[in-house]
Scaffold this motif. Structure first.
Motif, PDB file in Angstrom:
ATOM      1  N   GLU A  45       0.935  -1.314  -0.072  1.00  0.00           N
ATOM      2  CA  GLU A  45       0.108  -0.073   0.242  1.00  0.00           C
ATOM      3  C   GLU A  45       0.901   1.275  -0.081  1.00  0.00           C
ATOM      4  O   GLU A  45       0.472   2.100  -0.804  1.00  0.00           O
ATOM      5  CB  GLU A  45      -0.926   0.115   1.146  1.00  0.00           C
ATOM      6  N   ALA A  52       1.499   6.409  -6.915  1.00  0.00           N
ATOM      7  CA  ALA A  52       0.447   7.256  -7.490  1.00  0.00           C
ATOM      8  C   ALA A  52       0.864   8.685  -7.143  1.00  0.00           C
ATOM      9  O   ALA A  52       0.394   9.523  -8.073  1.00  0.00           O
ATOM     10  CB  ALA A  52      -0.803   6.790  -6.701  1.00  0.00           C
ATOM     11  N   LYS A  56       0.708  11.188 -10.503  1.00  0.00           N
ATOM     12  CA  LYS A  56      -0.325  12.374 -10.399  1.00  0.00           C
ATOM     13  C   LYS A  56       0.329  13.840 -10.210  1.00  0.00           C
ATOM     14  O   LYS A  56      -0.203  14.497 -10.890  1.00  0.00           O
ATOM     15  CB  LYS A  56      -1.514  12.183  -9.513  1.00  0.00           C
ATOM     16  N   SER A  82      -2.844  -2.996  -8.586  1.00  0.00           N
ATOM     17  CA  SER A  82      -3.449  -1.928  -8.064  1.00  0.00           C
ATOM     18  C   SER A  82      -3.471  -0.680  -8.794  1.00  0.00           C
ATOM     19  O   SER A  82      -4.367   0.190  -8.751  1.00  0.00           O
ATOM     20  CB  SER A  82      -2.920  -1.695  -6.608  1.00  0.00           C
ATOM     21  N   ASP A  85      -5.872  -1.133 -11.567  1.00  0.00           N
ATOM     22  CA  ASP A  85      -7.096  -0.842 -11.110  1.00  0.00           C
ATOM     23  C   ASP A  85      -7.367   0.878 -11.067  1.00  0.00           C
ATOM     24  O   ASP A  85      -8.689   1.278 -10.999  1.00  0.00           O
ATOM     25  CB  ASP A  85      -7.520  -1.536  -9.659  1.00  0.00           C
ATOM     26  N   GLN A  86      -6.364   1.351 -10.451  1.00  0.00           N
ATOM     27  CA  GLN A  86      -6.655   2.969 -10.429  1.00  0.00           C
ATOM     28  C   GLN A  86      -6.465   3.858 -11.487  1.00  0.00           C
ATOM     29  O   GLN A  86      -6.693   5.037 -11.552  1.00  0.00           O
ATOM     30  CB  GLN A  86      -5.574   3.574  -9.241  1.00  0.00           C
TER      31      GLN A  86
END
Length: 590
Positions: A45, A52, A56, A82, A85-86
Motif C-alpha cells: 500500500e 500514485a 499524479k 493496484s 485498477d486505479q
C-alpha cells in the motif's frame, strides 16, 4: 568511429526505439525522466501510494521498484495490479540483483526489468584462466538468452545497467574497476541480444564519479558503433547526495553527454523523496533541447583523446596553470561586489573557499581590492588577464606569455565553444594558463544554477582548463563557493568534505535521509575527506571504494562502517552508528 560525429555541433546519437508500456524512448523521441521508489516493496500500500503520488503530481515518465527477493515478486504483482485498477499507467521497472530467477518472474508482470550484468546469472568466480573466463561467459549468455525469450513473449523491455563498483570478479580480474570493464560487461549481453534480434533494450553505465560516468558512456557508444549496434542509453550519476550540490553533480555527469547527443532517458538520483528528482530531471532535459538549438560553429578535428584523461600542458603564470592547484577566480565589476566579498572573507577562509584570484573588470576598484583582500591576487581585465571567446582571432590578439586567458564562450553550447577555443589555442601552441568562464554570454536563467558546473565539467574531463572564473553578479561570496564546488565535482581540487549518498530504495532498512543530514552536521569540521552513506550492500561498498569512510546499511537498523574500502566494524545499532563513525574518523588522524 568516435562516439560523436562532431565536437562543435549538436547531433542526436542514432539509437533504436524502445517501447516501455505506453512510453517510447530512443530514436528521435523526447528525453524521458525517471525516478525510483524508496519504499519497501513488501509494503504494498505504501509503495502504491508513492507511485500514485509521483504519477499524479509530477511529469515523471517511468518509475522503478526494487525486487530483492522472490517473495517480493508477489508484492510487485499486487502493486502493478493496484495501479491498473486505479487507472495509473506509468510504466514500472523491476530492479533485480543477484538472482536471475527473480528477473524471469518480473518480466511476466511489469513493463521493464533492470538487470545488472555484474551479478546476473553467474557464479561468484574470479575466472583467472582463459578457459574459466569463457565457461562463465557461456553460462551468462545462455541465461540471458533464455531471459530475453521470456521478455519477448511478454512484451517486456530490458535495461542492462552496470555500475562502477559492482562489476563481477570475472570482469574485474581482466579489466579492473574501469570504464573499459563497465563497457565490456554490457557488450557481452548486447552481443547475445543482437543474435536474438532483441531490440527492446536500454543500457546504463553509472558511477558516483561524474567523470567515470561520462567516459564509460563515450566508450560505450564507440564500442556499439564499432559493432554496428544502436541501443539507447539511460544516464545518471549514482549516489549524488542531496541538496543543490547533488543537483549540480548530477548535471555535471549528464549534461556533457546530452550536449553531444548521447542519452535517451535520465535520472537525477537524490537522497530525497522520489518526487524531488523529477523537476531537476525535467530542467536538464529542457537544457538539452536548448543546447540542440545552438548556433552552428565551425567543425574541428578530434585533437585530443576523449576516452582517457590527459591535462593540457600550460606554463605557470601569476600562480595559475602549470603545476599549480586548480584556480578559483571571481570577476568583480563594482565596488559594492568588492565590499561584499571583503566582508565575507573571514568566513570564506574558515570554509577553505576564499578565491585565489580576483579579476577587476573596472580598473578603478583594483587599488581598493588589493587593500581589502588579504593574500589574494588582484588583476585587471586586459592588464594581466585577457578574455576570449569563440569569435576571438587569437593569432591577432595581444596575448603575452605573462597573461592569464579567460575563456568565456558566448554560444549556447558552451562545451562545444570551449572545444573550439582550445583547438585554436592548441593549433597556435599557446601555453598560457586558461580559466573557464561558462556563466557569460547567452545564459537562460532557467539553467543558471547547474549549467556553469555542467559546461565546465564537459571541458575539464578532456583536460582543458586550469580552473574557473565566475562573475560575482552581486553574489561574490556565493560565486566563490560555487567555484570551489565545481572544481570538487570535477575532481580537480578537493576543498571540503565530499559526501556520497545513494537515493535509497526498498533495500534500505534505516532512515537514510535523516542519517545523511546527521552525518553532514557532525562532520562539518573535517576537511578534504570523502564520506559515503549508503543504503545497502548491493552497490554500496563498490560505489564508495574511493571514499575515506563509509556508512552502509546491512540489515534492519544495523550498520557497517568502512575505512578506505575495507569493513572495520559491523552490526552497529543505527542509533549509535553516527557516533561510531565520528570516533573512527577521529582515531584515524585525518
Amino acid at each position: 568511429m568516435h562516439y560523436t560525429e562532431s565536437l562543435t555541433n549538436y547531433g542526436r546519437n542514432k539509437t533504436m526505439e524502445v517501447t516501455i508500456g505506453n512510453k517510447k524512448i530512443g530514436a528521435m523521441n523526447s528525453i524521458k525522466v525517471q525516478t525510483m521508489c524508496n519504499t519497501a516493496t513488501n509494503e504494498v500500500e505504501k509503495t502504491v501510494a508513492q507511485i500514485a503520488n509521483v504519477a499524479k503530481n509530477t511529469k515523471c515518465d517511468i518509475i522503478r521498484v526494487t525486487v530483492p527477493s522472490m517473495s517480493d515478486v508477489d508484492c510487485l504483482k499486487k502493486i502493478h495490479d493496484s495501479l491498473v485498477d486505479q487507472g495509473i499507467s506509468i510504466p514500472l521497472v523491476a530492479d533485480v540483483h543477484f538472482n536471475a530467477a527473480i528477473a524471469f518472474e518480473c518480466a511476466k508482470i511489469v513493463e521493464k526489468v533492470r538487470v545488472n550484468p555484474g551479478n546476473f546469472g553467474h557464479h561468484d568466480l574470479a575466472c583467472l584462466t582463459e578457459e574459466e573466463f569463457k565457461a562463465e561467459g557461456k553460462l551468462l549468455e545462455d541465461t540471458f538468452r533464455d531471459f530475453l525469450r521470456v521478455c519477448r513473449e511478454h512484451g517486456t523491455a530490458v535495461r542492462i545497467g552496470t555500475n562502477h563498483g559492482s562489476l563481477s570478479k570475472r570482469i574485474l580480474n581482466r579489466y579492473g574497476d574501469t570504464p573499459e570493464g563497465m563497457v565490456e560487461s554490457v557488450m557481452e549481453f548486447l552481443r547475445v541480444a543482437v543474435e536474438e534480434k532483441f531490440q527492446n533494450i536500454a543500457i546504463s553505465l553509472k558511477s558516483s564519479n561524474p567523470t567515470v560516468a561520462i567516459r564509460a558512456a563515450r566508450l560505450m557508444v564507440k564500442a556499439m558503433n564499432d559493432e554496428d549496434m544502436h541501443y539507447c542509453l539511460h544516464l545518471g550519476v549514482t549516489e549524488a547526495g542531496e541538496g543543490m550540490e547533488a543537483r549540480m553533480k548530477s548535471a555535471s555527469g549528464i549534461c556533457p553527454l546530452l550536449n553531444d547527443g548521447i542519452g535517451d532517458t535520465i535520472r537525477v538520483s537524490l537522497t530525497e523523496d522520489p518526487e524531488n528528482e523529477i523537476e531537476p530531471g525535467l530542467q536538464i532535459a529542457e537544457y538539452a533541447k536548448y543546447i540542440s538549438e545552438a548556433e552552428a560553429l565551425p567543425e574541428i578535428p578530434m585533437f585530443y583523446d576523449p576516452y582517457h584523461y590527459q591535462k593540457r600542458k600550460s606554463e605557470k603564470t601569476n600562480g595559475v596553470g602549470g603545476d599549480a592547484v586548480a584556480t578559483v577566480a571571481i570577476a568583480l565589476e563594482s565596488e559594492a561586489e568588492l565590499i561584499e566579498l571583503a566582508s565575507a572573507q573571514e568566513k570564506l577562509r574558515a570554509d577553505n573557499h576564499m578565491p585565489d584570484l580576483v579579476v577587476c573588470l573596472d580598473e578603478n576598484i583594483a587599488g581598493k581590492a588589493k587593500a581589502l583582500l588579504r593574500d589574494v591576487r588582484v588583476m585587471c581585465k586586459n592588464e594581466g588577464v585577457v578574455f576570449v571567446d569563440e569569435d576571438t582571432k587569437l593569432e591577432e590578439a595581444s596575448i603575452s606569455p605573462e597573461m592569464i586567458i579567460v575563456a568565456e564562450p558566448k554560444n549556447r553550447n558552451k562545451t562545444a565553444a570551449l572545444r573550439y577555443i582550445f583547438h585554436s589555442i592548441s593549433k597556435l601552441e599557446i601555453k598560457n594558463p586558461v580559466l573557464l568562464k561558462c556563466d557569460g554570454g547567452e545564459m537562460d536563467e532557467r539553467f543558471a544554477t547547474f549549467a556553469p558546473a555542467a559546461e565546465c565539467a564537459g571541458a575539464f574531463i578532456d583536460g582543458f582548463g586550469d580552473g574557473v572564473c565566475l562573475q560575482a553578479r552581486g553574489k561574490a561570496a556565493e560565486m566563490a563557493e560555487t567555484g570551489f564546488l565545481i572544481l570538487q565535482i570535477s575532481r580537480l581540487r578537493i576543498s571540503g568534505t565530499e559526501y556520497v549518498s545513494c537515493p535509497g530504495c526498498g533495500r534500505t532498512m534505516y532512515d537514510l535521509q535523516g542519517t545523511v543530514r546527521k552525518v553532514k552536521e557532525a562532520t562539518r569540521k573535517y576537511r578534504n575527506i570523502k564520506i559515503a552513506v549508503m543504503g545497502c550492500i548491493v552497490n554500496g561498498p563498490g560505489e564508495m571504494a574511493d571514499a575515506d569512510f563509509g556508512y552502509v546499511g546491512m540489515g534492519k537498523g544495523k550498520i557497517a562502517l568502512y575505512k578506505a574500502g575495507e569493513m572495520v566494524k559491523k552490526g552497529i545499532p543505527e542509533e549509535n552508528a553516527v557516533e561510531e563513525l565520528i570516533k573512527l574518523i577521529d582515531n584515524s588522524h585525518i
